[in-house]
Design an enzyme around this catalytic site. Structure first.
Site, PDB file in Angstrom:
ATOM      1  N   GLU A 185      39.995  69.584   5.204  1.00  0.00           N
ATOM      2  CA  GLU A 185      40.009  68.161   5.563  1.00  0.00           C
ATOM      3  C   GLU A 185      39.596  67.956   7.022  1.00  0.00           C
ATOM      4  OE1 GLU A 185      44.017  67.070   4.419  1.00  0.00           O
ATOM      5  OE2 GLU A 185      43.289  66.280   2.511  1.00  0.00           O
ATOM      6  N   GLU A 263      42.472  67.850  -4.490  1.00  0.00           N
ATOM      7  CA  GLU A 263      43.909  67.610  -4.295  1.00  0.00           C
ATOM      8  C   GLU A 263      44.275  66.310  -4.998  1.00  0.00           C
ATOM      9  OE1 GLU A 263      45.379  67.644  -0.315  1.00  0.00           O
ATOM     10  OE2 GLU A 263      44.645  69.659   0.129  1.00  0.00           O
TER      11      GLU A 263
END
Length: 589
Positions: A185, A263
């Protein structure tokens, strides 16, 4: 190495997804951009995966958790590799015991699960400092997660140890790792240093070769700075997010190839002082079903959360400092203690609705039929002095009076280095010296406390009894012993009336309790930590603030993460005293 003739698990109990097992030196996992799909050994493939962190589960329970994930219908698992868990000091590496990453990969092979690996170097994961070693901060000018030469030198040194060990486990080498994530991320980080990302991509290619699929993962807002040409772009989002809008945005960065949610959030993390987070079963299953209907590959984060044992929890900064609880239950389909939840069965039912071609390989997979495989405390807030407590979010100043020559003791506790937020250089300790009047106090004696080592040496020792133990305030050790009738079981430790501290069972650090703050009220005690059939078990507590007037502990048959009903078994403790023990029956799982 992964076995060439993989074992099979029961296929009669639960519907399973397609898993084409790797053939040594001949396997392939690639992106088919012409048809927006993955190909595994040349056949169309998509994964339905779940996250499980080996570093949050005792090694003896790895096989159990992996087996339950496979029996839930998953065909892959996804997990991080925390750098700081394996390199505690520069050049000192630990891949033994619970840190034996390769033993975990072997267990995944036995469970017929493919692997999606996320080695960082930064992993977030609500883990201390996002997996980056705290010793990096010995260089006060270092710029983490950037192309700062000092940071890159440390990263290169680590990956030149880790990645060659990973190489034999790649799918095309006969292993079970089908893809590897670069960073984590990164688009959510302020630096947006593309030279850093290009350096990592080049390093991974140099050490792992060109055949392994490398990818990135970001939230929708992070795709701009998190994606990189040459790395496959994936996204993450939860049940409450707009799937159509998010996947449309992903297509701007990855026009062709399979849609991937790396995710998909089945629950959420907990912070001390806030309510236990949950995600409703209908919301989770509806979002999952919608993605599967699109043909997307999905990883559910988390499928089994586990526990932040010891001092490994991280912290967030979202306008204020938010330390993460010891429990990483995450409201996941498999509970912290390893129990299937109603959410698991609902997810399994969704997976079972997939088209039959995903189940058509069961006979191929199991031709022989089914078989079963079974710190130092330079830490966050200045937490305890004899006359008061300082806390990062609450009270930053404490005014004391004393006589000349008086001694000031300060105990500092790490509440978790930032794993997400505006500043990852989260130094711990007294960042500014105390002042007496206008004079800066100097000539400090600093004692890095190796408490785990002390407890491990201490717990077999018979301590002297005190007939009238006092109830002090401030940091105090408490201990007692207890035997268990029959066999041991999973249980949950409840500390009513206690304030905040750390707990050890038979020398194993269960993690932090913060009963006064909540929401988590119990600590998960895995069955293998307990000695059964009359052997003495030792529990040790370090209470940092205040103890109840009549100290006691309770073992419950279920967790209290947000005031749930429970059965209790009560045991009393005395400060620095070995209590008289009586056998007890533990309720659990």
């Amino acid at each position: 190495m992964a076995p060439k003739n993989p074992l099979c698990l029961p296929s009669l109990l639960l519907p399973l997804l397609t898993l084409l097992l790797p053939q040594a030196d001949s396997g392939s996992f690639v992106v088919d951009r012409d048809h927006d799909r993955f190909l595994l050994d040349g056949a169309p493939f998509r994964y339905v995966s779940g996250s499980l962190h080996y570093f949050r589960v005792p090694r003896v329970l790895w096989a159990d958790r992996l087996f339950k994930m496979r029996m839930s219908g998953l065909n892959a698992i996804q997990f991080y590799v925390p750098w700081n868990y394996h390199e505690p000091e520069p050049g000192v590496y630990n891949f033994n015991g619970s840190r034996d990453l390769f033993a975990f990969l072997r267990e995944a092979t036995l469970a017929n699960l493919l692997v999606i690996l996320r080695p960082g170097p930064y992993i977030c994961a609500e883990w201390d400092m996002g997996g980056l070693p705290a010793w990096l901060l010995r260089n006060p000018k270092i710029h983490l997660r950037t192309s700062d030469p000092d940071f890159l030198a440390a990263v290169d040194s680590w990956f030149k140890v880790l990645l060659p060990k990973i190489y034999p486990w790649l799918y095309h080498n006969g292993g079970n790792i089908i893809s590897i994530q670069v960073e984590n991320e990164y688009g959510s980080y302020r630096a947006c240093d593309m030279n850093y990302m290009r350096h990592l991509a080049g390093l991974f290619r140099a050490l792992l070769g060109d055949k392994i699929l490398l990818f990135t993962t970001d939230g929708p807002e992070g795709l701009k700075c998190g994606s990189l040409q040459g790395l496959y772009t994936t996204v993450d989002f939860g049940p409450a997010d707009n799937m159509t809008k998010t996947f449309a945005l992903l297509r701007k960065y990855e026009p062709h190839g399979p849609l991937v949610n790396s995710e998909y959030y089945t629950g959420w993390l907990d912070y001390w002082g806030q309510n236990h987070s949950t995600r409703s079963i209908p919301a989770v299953t509806k979002g999952l079903e919608n993605m599967l209907k699109l043909g997307a590959s999905v990883n559910m984060y988390m499928f089994h959360g586990g526990t932040n044992f010891g001092y490994w929890n991280g912290a967030d900064e979202k306008g204020r400092f938010l330390p993460i609880t010891t429990s990483y239950d995450y409201d996941a389909p498999i509970s912290e203690s390893g129990d299937p939840t109603p959410k698991l069965f609902a997810i399994r039912n969704v997976i079972s609705k997939l088209d039959g071609d995903l189940l058509a390989f069961l006979d191929l997979l199991c031709p022989q039929g089914p078989i079963r495989s079974i710190l130092p405390m330079t830490f966050e807030a200045v937490k305890q002095v004899f006359q008061g407590v300082l806390e990062r979010n609450m009270k930053r100043n404490l005014f004391l009076t004393g006589k000349m020559g008086a001694k000031l003791d300060v105990l500092l506790e790490n509440m978790g280095r930032l794993s997400f937020g505006s500043n990852s250089s989260d130094f711990k300790g007294l960042l500014e010296p105390p002042i007496l009047g206008q004079t800066i106090l100097t000539q400090w004696l600093m004692f890095p406390l190796k408490i785990d080592n002390l407890v491990k040496r201490w717990f077999p020792i018979q301590l002297l009894k005190s007939s009238h133990p006092q109830t002090p305030s401030g940091p105090t050790f408490y201990s007692t012993v207890f035997p268990i009738f029959g066999s041991s079981r999973d249980t949950f430790l409840f500390l009513p009336g206690w304030t905040k501290g750390q707990v050890w069972i038979n020398g194993f650090n269960l993690g932090r309790y913060w009963t006064k703050r909540g929401p988590q009220q119990t600590l998960y005690v895995p069955r293998p930590l307990l000695f059964p059939r009359g052997a003495l078990n030792k529990i040790t507590l370090l209470e940092l603030e205040n103890v109840p007037s009549h100290p006691q502990i309770q073992f419950l048959d279920r967790p209290i993460l947000n005031n749930t009903l429970h059965k209790t078994y009560i045991y009393s403790l005395s400060a620095d005293v070995q209590s008289t023990s009586e056998p007890m029956e533990l309720s659990g799982h």
